[in-house]
Enzyme design. Structure first.
Site, short mmCIF file in Angstrom:
data_model
loop_
_atom_site.label_atom_id
_atom_site.label_comp_id
_atom_site.label_asym_id
_atom_site.label_seq_id
_atom_site.Cartn_x
_atom_site.Cartn_y
_atom_site.Cartn_z
N ASN A 37 -0.92 -7.91 -4.10
CA ASN A 37 -1.60 -7.08 -5.09
C ASN A 37 -0.66 -6.10 -5.78
O ASN A 37 0.35 -5.70 -5.22
CB ASN A 37 -2.70 -6.28 -4.40
CG ASN A 37 -2.14 -5.35 -3.33
OD1 ASN A 37 -1.63 -5.82 -2.31
ND2 ASN A 37 -2.20 -4.06 -3.55
N ASP B 183 -7.63 -5.35 -4.85
CA ASP B 183 -6.70 -5.65 -3.75
C ASP B 183 -6.70 -7.12 -3.37
O ASP B 183 -6.61 -7.48 -2.21
CB ASP B 183 -6.99 -4.78 -2.51
CG ASP B 183 -5.92 -4.95 -1.44
OD1 ASP B 183 -4.74 -5.11 -1.80
OD2 ASP B 183 -6.27 -4.95 -0.24
N GLU C 143 0.83 -1.21 0.00
CA GLU C 143 0.00 0.00 0.00
C GLU C 143 0.86 1.26 0.00
O GLU C 143 0.37 2.36 0.18
CB GLU C 143 -0.93 -0.01 1.22
CG GLU C 143 -2.16 -0.88 1.04
CD GLU C 143 -1.84 -2.33 0.72
OE1 GLU C 143 -1.11 -2.97 1.50
OE2 GLU C 143 -2.27 -2.83 -0.34
#
Lengths: 625, 192
Positions: free
Chosen positions: A309, A351, A225
């Site tokens: 991801n 995700d 992220e």
């Protein structure tokens, strides 16, 4: 069904949105997701008569009563053959001792038992405790404080968790949030070596449990992220020296792809796909971290691991298949060179990390025994994959799915549902499964007695809108506004006993909250797991019937284990301490009035503070004798 | 420090072009920076309230509706929202409540932005133009005001944050009137 949906919308419209952020939203209607029969596929009909499903002896040797690695054995069955505790006597199970971990954050680690000593690593600041099981009350042998850099907390996406360590050849080996791998002398607690692998200034942290096998330690990074570039590293177990590092994106030489790379599907063949399947330079900040489970196959001398991801979450900023993210690599352990790759979710836009566990089993398929790995993915499917070739034999949904319409078993490709595509400036509603998946990192177990895989998972969906996002090193690189909501039925979690041969659930236990703990299956015919509201439970492995439960001090998101104590009897241990992504509303500095907080998880977990508080305790259970 | 300088240049490009696309520079935002001696917390051992310093630059950002609107835009552009969400927090602390670890006056918030904080708040002092840091500070202070909470949680069609009232500059600290905000977390009832 349509009328129900309109009514729901009207209701939401009549209530101030700020109020809905503090209450759990209505579940997604059942008609919004596809049935298992309509999207599950296999290359052949089930042939259960062709043999008994079990791990090979090389990957799951006879149980010595210890628990030296989080997955119990290379096969990752998390099965304890101990039989003292059974459906007949589990009602008498009671705590023997508890031990405060002195850290009230999400505790995801498995306790480790070796040579009558129990080892526990906590969430940041990653204390390690060694407890002497031979003495009453299991007194402390030593405690080690690695003193990770405090700033590492600020680049940890989803609480400051740690998924555990392993004991091998006199060493307890674990990772720290600030990116170190450390080997401690099991007798003294003193470091034998420590190797800095991740760089927090780039947004890299380490939360995964290292795998130790055949003199090598395998470690991967977290930070998908934050625009990091994912990798798996192999260290020498004796010295901590880096042997090789395989990146998940970029040119073949960085990904360790060479002549020995033989992916099963055509889509994975070609030169430098880790560059050409991205916009220019985007692979450098494209995620593909390796924060889940690494598995070693002693039979085929191969390492398997899932890749997370692609980043950012806003898929419109990275057209292409985004290799080699959201898939699984098989590699040669000595050189790190890739053998095959399969992409669970090409060009992921929800995700769906591919990092969940893989169980190595010998299983009947199409009339003969096959060496397979079974992997329940975030995207909602249980994959059965031939682990020699990387061919998918079957893929069936085990949770609510509408983001895709099944897996095309000729091409291997996930068939996307365009209705659930994510876009800039438009909210896509009721996407199932949610960003954290039909199942997140919490590992399943397998019992060779029942043939079932005990999958702890979620029943959560979401609304999603893409946002434009800038890359600034060391800061979040997400680009999505997400609000989660319960899946069909309203229960947010489930324990599913999955029959991989017959491709269907044998039974399902519904839970109010997502199950964020692992499971352990035992030879006594029980399955243990914990709930986020603080119950530690035992169910019948054959039927799922709840047989025992005990309320611990905080929600359970750890990995339970079963071991034989110095007195020869069976014990069960687990860490409490709610947190993690799903538990951020309790463990984190979060305000439940903002449903988008904690990457959208707060929206569906705003009631958790009514049920539990932050904690962090080791519990050991026994049958008094 | 070279890497930090590159980032500043890149940001200038964004500001000039309005381009929000990612730079692919692997430059690091350093999280360590020496303090320049400004008091970062209202908690000062041995000192009484009112003795801490104030910064004359702060004055123009109170009662300033443009500053908070600009700050809200920058809050998203510089990925502040990545950690603090729409005020609810996540990777970083929530900013909707009235707890201020390092002080709630604009010069204190500005200082936090400039210096960073040890548990993971990056230091932005030499990476974001100072006027923008002041606008960000104003918006951050505004995030716990009722009107801003309403705007950020979708309680109102308006997305306009409230300007920071002059009273918020008082050395003794200032909270929104009772009953208007921050009450949510005071009492939590168990499951019914």
């Amino acid at each position: 069904m349509c009328r129900e949906r309109i009514l729901t919308l009207l209701l939401v419209g009549s209530v101030p949105l700020a109020a809905t952020a503090q209450t759990v939203p209505s579940p997604v209607p059942a008609a919004e997701v596809f049935t298992r029969e309509s999207i599950g596929h296999a290359l052949a009909a089930p042939t259960p008569q062709a043999g008994h499903t079990a791990p090979s002896q090389a990957n799951a040797p006879p149980d010595d009563g210890q628990w030296t690695m989080p997955s119990k054995n290379y096969a990752s069955t998390r099965f304890s053959s101990l039989q003292d505790i059974s459906p007949q006597n589990v009602a008498q199970l009671t705590p023997l001792l508890s031990f405060s971990l002195a850290v009230n954050k999400g505790q995801e680690a498995a306790p480790i038992v070796a040579d009558n000593t129990m080892f526990v690593v906590t969430a940041y600041p990653n204390y390690v405790y060694a407890l002497d099981l031979t003495r009453p009350g299991a007194p402390l042998k030593w405690r080690f404080s690695p003193k990770p850099v405090p700033a590492s907390q600020g680049v940890a996406c989803c609480d400051v968790v740690n998924r555990g360590g392993s004991v091998d050849h006199g060493k307890y080996i674990f990772n720290t949030l600030d990116g170190q791998t450390i080997a401690l002398d099991v007798n003294t607690g003193l470091p034998l070596w420590r190797t800095q692998l991740a760089n927090i200034n780039l947004g890299e942290t380490i939360t995964m449990a290292p795998l130790v096998a055949q003199g090598r330690v395998y470690v991967g990074d977290s930070g998908g992220e934050l625009g990091v570039r994912g990798w798996l590293a192999a260290l020498d177990e004796e010295t901590g020296k880096l042997l090789w590092r395989a990146y998940s994106t970029g040119p073949d030489r960085d990904v360790l792809i060479g002549p020995g790379f033989k992916p099963f599907y055509a889509a994975d063949r070609g030169t430098d796909l880790g560059v050409s399947s991205w916009p220019p330079q985007a692979w450098k900040i494209g995620g593909g971290t390796v924060w889940g489970w690494v598995t070693y196959d002693a039979e085929l001398d191969t390492v398997y691991y899932g890749v997370a991801n692609p980043g950012p979450w806003n898929q419109e900023q990275r057209p292409g298949d985004n290799k080699w993210t959201a898939g699984i690599f098989a590699r040669d352990p000595a050189s790190g060179q890739a053998r095959w790759f399969y992409q669970y979710t090409p060009h992921d836009e929800h995700d769906y990390d591919g990092v969940n566990e893989q169980l190595l089993l010998d299983m009947p398929f199409a009339g003969q025994m096959r060496k397979v790995l079974v992997h329940p993915d975030r995207n909602g499917y249980v994959y059965v994959i031939d682990r020699r070739s990387g061919q998918v034999l079957s893929a069936d949904p085990f949770g609510p799915v509408n983001s895709s319409r099944g897996v095309d078993l000729q091409t291997g490709r996930l068939i996307l549902n365009d209705d659930k595509a994510t876009r800039l400036g438009r909210t896509t509603h009721d996407i199932c499964p949610t960003a954290s998946g039909a199942k997140d990192w919490e590992p399943s177990s397998f019992s060779p007695d029942t043939g079932f895989i005990y999958i702890p998972h979620e029943n959560i969906c979401m609304d999603w809108q893409n946002l434009e996002v800038n890359y600034i090193a060391g800061t979040p690189y997400v680009g999505a506004d997400v609000h989660m909501k319960p899946g069909p039925g309203g229960h947010r979690g489930a324990l599913t006993a999955w029959d991989p041969v017959n491709r269907r659930p044998a039974w399902v236990v519904k839970e109010n909250f997502p199950i964020w703990s692992g499971t352990v299956a035992t030879g006594g015919g029980l399955v243990f797991y914990g709930t986020m509201d603080g119950w530690f439970k035992a169910v019948d492995a054959g039927t799922g019937k709840e047989l025992w439960k005990y309320k611990v001090d905080s929600g359970v998101i750890g990995q339970p284990i079963s071991y034989r104590g110095p007195d020869g009897h069976q014990y069960i241990a687990v860490l409490s301490g709610v947190g993690g992504w799903a538990g951020a509303v309790v463990a984190g500095p979060v305000d439940p009035r903002d449903g988008s907080a904690a990457l959208g998880f707060i929206n569906v977990m705003s009631d958790l503070p009514k049920y539990t508080t932050a904690g962090g305790t080791l519990y050991v259970f026994w049958l008094p004798h | 420090m070279c890497s930090g300088y590159r980032i500043e240049l890149l940001m200038s490009v964004w500001l000039l072009t309005g381009c929000h696309h990612a730079s692919h520079d692997q430059a690091a935002v350093t999280t360590e920076r020496t303090s320049n001696g400004v008091i970062a917390s209202a908690l000062v051992p041995g000192m009484i309230h009112g003795a801490s310093s104030s910064d004359p630059r702060a004055a123009q950002y109170y009662e300033n509706p443009q500053a908070v609107v600009e700050g809200k835009r920058l809050f998203s552009q510089y990925n502040c929202s990545g950690c603090h969400s729409n005020g609810g927090g996540g990777m970083g602390p929530d900013l909707m409540d009235n707890q201020w670890i390092y002080g709630d006056r604009l010069e204190q918030i500005h200082q936090t932005l400039v210096e960073g904080r040890p548990n993971g708040m990056p230091a932005w002092g030499d990476k974001i133009p100072d006027a923008q840091l002041w606008a960000l500070a104003a918006y951050v202070r505004s995030m716990s005001l009722p009107q801003t909470i309403a705007a950020n949680t979708g309680d109102t069609p308006s997305q306009t944050p409230a300007p920071v009232p002059r009273e918020a500059a008082q050395d003794t600290g200032w909270s929104p009137p009772p009953g208007t905000t921050n009450d949510y977390t005071d009492v939590i009832k168990g499951p019914q």
